[in-house]
Design a protein around this motif. Structure first.
Motif, PDB file in Angstrom:
ATOM      1  N   HIS A 248      91.816  67.341  91.537  1.00 19.36           N
ATOM      2  CA  HIS A 248      92.610  68.187  90.875  1.00 19.36           C
ATOM      3  C   HIS A 248      92.788  67.017  89.845  1.00 19.36           C
TER       4      HIS A 248
ATOM      5  N   LYS B 278      95.571  74.746  84.535  1.00 26.32           N
ATOM      6  CA  LYS B 278      94.415  75.740  85.266  1.00 26.32           C
ATOM      7  C   LYS B 278      92.911  75.928  83.628  1.00 26.32           C
TER       8      LYS B 278
ATOM      9  N   THR C  88      81.251  71.844  94.546  1.00 26.72           N
ATOM     10  CA  THR C  88      82.332  72.785  95.140  1.00 26.72           C
ATOM     11  C   THR C  88      82.189  73.942  95.142  1.00 26.72           C
TER      12      THR C  88
ATOM     13  N   ASP D 144      91.026  79.338  87.606  1.00 28.52           N
ATOM     14  CA  ASP D 144      91.049  78.281  88.302  1.00 28.52           C
ATOM     15  C   ASP D 144      91.563  76.962  88.035  1.00 28.52           C
ATOM     16  N   THR D 145      90.507  76.342  88.863  1.00 23.68           N
ATOM     17  CA  THR D 145      91.175  74.600  88.911  1.00 23.68           C
ATOM     18  C   THR D 145      90.100  73.827  87.567  1.00 23.68           C
TER      19      THR D 145
ATOM     20  N   GLN E  99      82.774  75.638  98.698  1.00 22.04           N
ATOM     21  CA  GLN E  99      83.534  77.330  98.759  1.00 22.04           C
ATOM     22  C   GLN E  99      82.771  78.376  99.526  1.00 22.04           C
TER      23      GLN E  99
END
Ligand code: ARG
Length: 547
Positions: free
Chosen positions: A125, A375, A184, A380-381, A188
């Motif tokens: 991030h 964001k 990712t 989202d990130t 998830q």
């Protein structure tokens, strides 16, 4: 030649004579003269004398070689103006030296810089981005100054989430690249199963136990996940021009074998207390809002070890095995208390001796234009890879796009938040990466037209003199950035240097000048380009000859 320290050495004996003890003359570059010392103001109360009188006495007693003028000003400052000869000599010395006259430190330290530290199977991030950029600038700067730098990438590669991740990989039929796919998405999907499927949750818990007890299949799959993530991070580092490599990974898993020894060591010192089944240390001086002592959880109630235990083991390792004199942890400000407590417990345990410095190098957040945490458009990130793609797409060249992002991160006080604004950071004027890159490239292209190289510098015009002082301010700026671990001190200096060059360029013809004047101006231009290039290198920003 470091003019600040030269003037320091000229004034220090005079100050000591007047005060009766050593005094730091506190010489700084100044808009009112070339340099200024404000030390007389600080002495006035102690000596019970007016500061102007003290300043005058120091001026009369000091060795003024190389100083054209010294004047008492305002409430008691000493304004110092250098001779042209001293400036010329300093510039020539810098020009003749690969290192621009900046000597390596005489007492190199072994400095461990802990930075980047992303987490396996998760997207890096923007906090990791800042850590990566700031940490790399610091590592480069300390190394260039002659220190022995050890880069450490404290990867989040261990802990309970890996039960769920490995179990999900088992469900997908093994560890081929194909089944992991996008990391990712993989993470998830595992998360969703963990939150919704009781059976999976139970299997994930058993998998953690299997993994931690060394079950070969679990280990292999875990290693596969880590390897995939490491490759992803290395790709990002390569695109960013960051000096972290495959050998710098030293993730949390590395310390698992040391954790029993951590508990034993703390127990022996009587530093552990049981609290609701967990083993906690309560370092002196840390209390919560209610005044109750704050715990650092070393072993959780379920017997597992967490982030703090690993960091304690890492301190032990870095001091005991790596021989660190100084350790810098470049991690976002929300982890400030964590590191303060880890350092305090490590000191109490005797793992962090007084002469080893441990410092949390915190930093603020990157904000979106709405003033909230940055964001993506979907909310989202932000994916770092996508961010870098966009930077490159928006800029005239990849080096400019990446340089813009890095410079935006490095040019402000790191403790502050900053707003991520493409237009501002990519602007070719203002305090931006592209401005510095264009300034550098323009000087390089000048030499293509000049038909001759740089000559011996002899400064006469005021704009030349201003540029000269900016050039000679490089060393103090680098040392200041290193001393406080604040790359913006260097960035701000480079911006000032580029502006001094453009003022010089407007007022002092270079190619149209003749003879020794032309040669000297080319000499100033060349030294400017080299200084910008070196400074940008220390910040980790590319300075191409052509853009
Ligand atoms: N993985 C951690 C995170 O994402 C950062 C690690 C920082 N370094 C350390 N020694 N704790 O927050």
């Amino acid at each position: 030649m470091n003019l600040e320290s030269l003037l320091h050495d000229r004034l220090a004996p005079a100050f000591a004579a007047v005060a009766g003890h050593p005094v730091d003359p506190a010489v700084r570059a100044s808009p009112h003269a070339d340099f200024q010392s404000g030390a007389a103001l600080g002495l006035a109360r102690e000596l019970g004398r007016p500061p102007r009188e003290i300043a005058a006495e120091v001026a009369a007693a000091a060795d003024l070689a190389g100083i054209a003028d010294v004047a008492v000003s305002g409430p008691g400052f000493l304004n110092l103006t250098l001779t042209g000869d001293l400036i010329d000599a300093a510039l020539r010395a810098a020009a003749a030296d690969e290192r621009l006259g900046v000597a390596p430190v005489t007492a190199p330290e072994r400095i461990v810089v802990d930075y980047s530290g992303p987490n396996v199977a998760k997207e890096m991030h923007v906090g990791h981005l800042r850590s990566t950029i700031i940490g790399d600038a610091l590592a480069r700067t300390y190394e260039w100054l002659g220190h022995d730098v050890i880069r450490v990438n404290h990867l989040g590669d261990w802990g309970t989430p890996f039960g769920m991740l490995v179990e999900h990989l088992v469900d997908l039929g093994g560890g081929s690249d194909h089944s992991i796919g996008d990391l990712t998405a993989f993470y998830q999907a595992a998360r969703v199963k963990f939150d919704t499927d009781d059976d999976f949750r139970t299997r994930a818990r058993l998998r953690v136990v299997a993994l931690q007890s060394g079950d070969p299949l679990s280990r292999d799959l875990w290693r596969e996940l880590v390897a995939r993530s490491e490759q992803y991070f290395l790709d990002v580092y390569a695109r960013l021009g960051v000096t972290l490599g495959p050998d710098d990974f030293a993730g949390e898993s590395r310390y698992q074998g040391d954790l029993d020894a951590v508990v034993a060591g703390l127990t022996e010192k009587g530093l552990l207390t049981e609290s609701d089944g967990a083993l906690c240390a309560f370092p002196a001086g840390f209390t919560g809002r209610d005044g109750a002592p704050l715990p650092l959880i070393v072993r959780k109630a379920d017997g597992g070890f967490g982030y703090a235990a690993t960091d304690l083991a890492a301190v032990r390792h870095r001091v005991g095995k790596l021989g660190a004199d100084r350790m810098l942890y470049v991690v976002g400000s929300p982890q400030r208390i964590h590191f303060q407590m880890v350092f305090a417990v490590a000191r109490e345990a005797g793992w962090l001796p007084d002469d080893v410095i441990a410092e949390h190098i915190g930093f603020g957040s990157i904000l979106g234009s709405d003033g909230k945490m940055l964001k993506s458009r979907a909310g989202d990130t932000i994916k770092l890879a996508a961010l870098l793609d966009e930077a490159v797409a928006r800029a005239t060249a990849p080096a400019v796009g990446i340089g813009a992002i890095k410079y935006a991160d490095l040019s402000g006080d790191r403790m502050g938040d900053y707003v991520f604004d493409w237009d501002r950071m990519l602007a070719s004027t203002g305090n931006t990466g592209p401005y510095l890159q264009y300034a550098h490239a323009r000087i390089r292209s000048l030499f293509a037209k000049a038909g001759s190289g740089p000559g011996e510098v002899a400064v006469t015009e005021p704009a030349e003199r201003d540029l000269a002082l900016a050039l000679l301010g490089f060393e103090p700026a680098v040392r200041a950035a290193a001393a406080s671990a604040e790359p913006h001190r260097l960035a701000v200096h480079l911006h000032g240097l580029a502006m001094a060059f453009s003022a010089f360029w407007e007022r002092c013809p270079v190619l149209r000048a003749e003879g020794s004047v032309r040669a000297s101006r080319l000499g100033l231009a060349d030294l400017t380009a080299r200084t910008l290039h070196t400074g940008m290198f220390l910040l980790g920003i590319e300075a191409p000859d052509q853009i």
